[in-house]
Design an enzyme around this catalytic site. Structure first.
Site, PDB file in Angstrom:
ATOM      1  N   ASP A   1      -8.449  42.358 -28.304  1.00 26.74           N
ATOM      2  CA  ASP A   1      -7.890  43.117 -27.278  1.00 26.74           C
ATOM      3  C   ASP A   1      -7.669  42.621 -26.257  1.00 26.74           C
ATOM      4  O   ASP A   1      -8.848  42.334 -25.778  1.00 26.74           O
ATOM      5  CB  ASP A   1      -8.072  44.986 -27.551  1.00 26.74           C
ATOM      6  CG  ASP A   1      -7.944  45.103 -28.668  1.00 26.74           C
ATOM      7  OD1 ASP A   1      -7.565  44.963 -30.095  1.00 26.74           O
ATOM      8  OD2 ASP A   1      -8.222  46.915 -29.234  1.00 26.74           O
TER       9      ASP A   1
ATOM     10  N   ASP B   1      -2.986  46.160 -38.644  1.00 27.82           N
ATOM     11  CA  ASP B   1      -4.261  46.152 -38.139  1.00 27.82           C
ATOM     12  C   ASP B   1      -5.639  45.470 -39.107  1.00 27.82           C
ATOM     13  O   ASP B   1      -5.315  45.431 -40.159  1.00 27.82           O
ATOM     14  CB  ASP B   1      -5.028  47.737 -37.334  1.00 27.82           C
ATOM     15  CG  ASP B   1      -5.662  47.159 -35.863  1.00 27.82           C
ATOM     16  OD1 ASP B   1      -6.041  46.286 -35.501  1.00 27.82           O
ATOM     17  OD2 ASP B   1      -5.537  48.174 -35.189  1.00 27.82           O
TER      18      ASP B   1
ATOM     19  N   GLU C   1      -6.710  40.495 -37.268  1.00 29.22           N
ATOM     20  CA  GLU C   1      -8.015  40.903 -37.891  1.00 29.22           C
ATOM     21  C   GLU C   1      -8.953  39.666 -36.374  1.00 29.22           C
ATOM     22  O   GLU C   1      -9.094  39.366 -36.443  1.00 29.22           O
ATOM     23  CB  GLU C   1      -8.047  40.180 -38.593  1.00 29.22           C
ATOM     24  CG  GLU C   1      -6.987  38.734 -39.116  1.00 29.22           C
ATOM     25  CD  GLU C   1      -8.273  37.299 -39.026  1.00 29.22           C
ATOM     26  OE1 GLU C   1      -7.426  37.675 -37.498  1.00 29.22           O
ATOM     27  OE2 GLU C   1      -8.887  37.719 -39.019  1.00 29.22           O
ATOM     28  N   TRP C   2      -7.819  39.934 -35.476  1.00 26.79           N
ATOM     29  CA  TRP C   2      -7.920  39.706 -34.642  1.00 26.79           C
ATOM     30  C   TRP C   2      -9.179  38.030 -34.176  1.00 26.79           C
ATOM     31  O   TRP C   2      -9.887  38.543 -33.141  1.00 26.79           O
ATOM     32  CB  TRP C   2      -9.107  40.791 -33.979  1.00 26.79           C
ATOM     33  CG  TRP C   2      -9.186  42.111 -34.138  1.00 26.79           C
ATOM     34  CD1 TRP C   2      -8.084  42.541 -33.480  1.00 26.79           C
ATOM     35  CD2 TRP C   2      -9.850  42.910 -34.799  1.00 26.79           C
ATOM     36  NE1 TRP C   2      -7.803  43.843 -34.049  1.00 26.79           N
ATOM     37  CE2 TRP C   2      -8.923  44.708 -34.348  1.00 26.79           C
ATOM     38  CE3 TRP C   2     -10.809  43.484 -35.668  1.00 26.79           C
ATOM     39  CZ2 TRP C   2      -9.719  45.620 -35.582  1.00 26.79           C
ATOM     40  CZ3 TRP C   2     -11.380  43.888 -36.140  1.00 26.79           C
ATOM     41  CH2 TRP C   2     -10.500  45.305 -36.856  1.00 26.79           C
ATOM     42  N   GLY C   3      -8.475  37.681 -34.571  1.00 29.04           N
ATOM     43  CA  GLY C   3      -8.141  36.449 -34.507  1.00 29.04           C
ATOM     44  C   GLY C   3      -9.553  35.826 -35.444  1.00 29.04           C
ATOM     45  O   GLY C   3     -10.318  34.010 -35.680  1.00 29.04           O
TER      46      GLY C   3
END
Ligand SMILES: *[C@@H]1O[C@H](CO)[C@@H](O)[C@H](O)[C@H]1NC(C)=O
Ligand SMILES: *[C@@H]1O[C@H](CO)[C@@H](O)[C@H](O)[C@H]1NC(C)=O
Ligand SMILES: *[C@@H]1O[C@H](CO)[C@@H](O)[C@H](O)[C@H]1NC(C)=O
Ligand SMILES: *[C@@H]1O[C@H](CO)[C@@H](O)[C@H](O)[C@H]1NC(C)=O
Ligand SMILES: *[C@@H]1O[C@H](CO)[C@@H](O)[C@H](O)[C@H]1NC(C)=O
Ligand SMILES: *[C@@H]1O[C@H](CO)[C@@H](O)[C@H](O)[C@H]1NC(C)=O
Ligand SMILES: *[C@@H]1O[C@H](CO)[C@@H](O)[C@H](O)[C@H]1NC(C)=O
Length: 408
Positions: free
Chosen positions: A215, A156, A193-195
């Site tokens: 998320d 994460d 890393e959430w794009g």
């Protein structure tokens, strides 16, 4: 000359390709405890839960359907000891992780673990103190995971501002990838890393899968947003690259609260079918986070749909993507998605993003075909020798999904 030389040097030092680790040749399938005991992000995992779910995945048909990983999310670690070794939570995992991982293996599954590239993990999981991330301990943690038998690691991206400086994901994920590689054990690496830094363009060097956006929650708002975010990314996924990760599968609903494991569905059955269909066409990881010890009928229908799982696991071509629209419904509403699969066939999804039903027409010329045989992937009905086009009613937020082949 000098620039050529530098290029060679960079090429060599950057040559740790996660996809050389020999794993992740298909999109990973499994369960992760994120929304099982308690609502998403408020999970409280323990050894018993993980072992119970592992057992359930054998008896409920998930193992036979291809689910392979049992992943322990942000809830297992507690602190570092005086030597910097990461120590599992003693209340939740009284004998450590090894017996749990051995249990997972004994049932024919592979074990996965969560960590964070930064100073602390994202969620203390109902605890009063922060949980250490892997920053400064990548090799030490990788060695620990490898020695425990871990075969999948999610990394994460919380607490990545260290002493006021934002860490660089390229550098951190490369270091973690190298640390895992040095263990000598093939370990699937999922980056998260959430794009933010367009990981689909470069993360394949370091990871086997990469989160492409924020998320996913058990609601239509995030589901529809994530579908849009991933509509054009299909070509970045495939064998020799890795997998776009739109985040977890919510089918059946998250847990109602922190003590019982009943389901509180945040979406309709139609929306869960759409979620699974499009995740399958995208070649996305199929990581279920709901309580599979107690599968409701929609969970069985969706999560055990062998025809769609076969589409997901088909690695003949890259991931599927949106290839067009039926513009008679309005802008961006009636969508046509496709994925090239084995034997020159295609998986097709007609997706209605609107809040009312629509007739969606698929012109076969969009597939480069004139006449097709198609089979519905939800109800099994077959149609032969269709010419020119097909028009079907697709309910609000719904899909019709097909496997199609050209008639020569
Ligand atoms: C480590 O990386 C090298 C170079 O890419 C690769 O050949 C090897 O298989 C990798 N080993 C593991 C255990 O991932
Ligand atoms: C967290 O701290 C509060 C207040 O000090 C305490 O009442 C509670 O029991 C603590 N919870 C845990 C899980 O330790
Ligand atoms: C932050 O800076 C201080 C002072 O230079 C240093 O002692 C400490 O190790 C740094 N922390 C990290 C995590 O790098
Ligand atoms: C199983 O799920 C159903 C429906 O969601 C719920 O009513 C029931 O309480 C659950 N049973 C257990 C043992 O959690
Ligand atoms: C399927 O393959 C054909 C031929 O290579 C290509 O033109 C088409 O764009 C591909 N479709 C998808 C959805 O990838
Ligand atoms: C779909 O088309 C049929 C035939 O033209 C029509 O009767 C029906 O009302 C249409 N349905 C929707 C949802 O537009
Ligand atoms: C479909 O058309 C082909 C000729 O193009 C024919 O041989 C075949 O019998 C037809 N199939 C059905 C089920 O009608």
């Amino acid at each position: 000359m000098l620039s050529n030389l530098l290029f060679v040097v960079f090429a060599v030092t950057g040559a740790v390709f996660a996809n050389n680790n020999g794993v992740g040749l298909k999109p990973p399938m499994g369960w992760d405890m994120w929304c099982t005991n308690g609502r998403c992000e408020r999970d409280y995992c323990d050894a018993k839960e993980v072992m119970d779910v592992t057992d359930a995945m054998v008896t409920n048909g998930m193992k036979d359907a291809g689910y392979e990983y049992v992943i322990i999310s942000d809830c297992w670690a507690d602190h570092r000891d005086e030597n910097g070794n990461i120590v599992p939570d003693k209340d939740r995992f009284p004998d450590g992780l090894v017996p749990v991982i051995q249990h997972i293996n004994s049932k024919g599954f592979k074990a996965g673990l969560y960590t964070d590239a930064g100073m602390y993990t994202c969620s203390p999981g109902g605890r009063n103190h922060t949980i250490p991330g892997s920053y400064g301990h990548y090799e030490q943690d990788a060695n620990a995971y490898a020695s425990w038998g871990v075969e999948y690691v999610k990394v994460d991206w919380c607490s990545t501002k260290v002493n006021g400086t934002q860490l660089d994901p390229h550098k951190q994920y490369q270091e973690m990838s190298e640390a895992l590689n040095k263990t000598g054990k093939p370990i699937f690496l999922n980056s998260c890393e959430w794009g933010i830094d367009k990981p689909w363009e470069w993360m394949h060097q370091y990871a086997n899968s990469w989160r492409t956006g924020p998320d996913h929650h058990d609601d239509w708002k995030t589901t529809s947003k994530i579908i849009e975010l991933n509509a054009d990314l299909g070509d970045y996924a495939g064998v020799g690259k890795g997998w776009n990760d739109p985040d977890f599968i919510m089918t059946g609903g998250q847990s109602c609260n922190t003590v019982d494991s009943s389901h509180c569905p945040g979406m309709t059955d139609t929306e869960y079918r759409t979620e699974f269909t499009l995740w399958c066409l995208m070649s996305a990881p199929l990581l279920v986070v709901t309580d599979v010890r107690n599968m409701t009928s929609i969970m069985k229908e969706v999560l055990l749909n062998k025809d769609l799982i076969e589409i997901n696991q088909d690695t003949t071509g890259p991931g599927g993507k949106r290839i067009g629209f039926d513009k008679t419904c309005g802008e961006n509403v009636c969508q046509i998605w496709a994925k090239n699969i084995t034997n020159g066939e295609k998986a097709i999804a007609l997706y209605n993003a609107d809040s009312v039903s629509h007739n969606i027409t698929l012109e076969f010329s969009l597939l480069g075909w004139k006449m097709v045989n198609i089979r519905n992937l939800w109800d099994g009905t077959k149609y032969y020798n269709f010419t020119e086009s097909v028009t079907v009613v697709v309910e609000s937020h719904g899909v019709q999904a097909y496997r199609a082949s050209a008639v020569q």
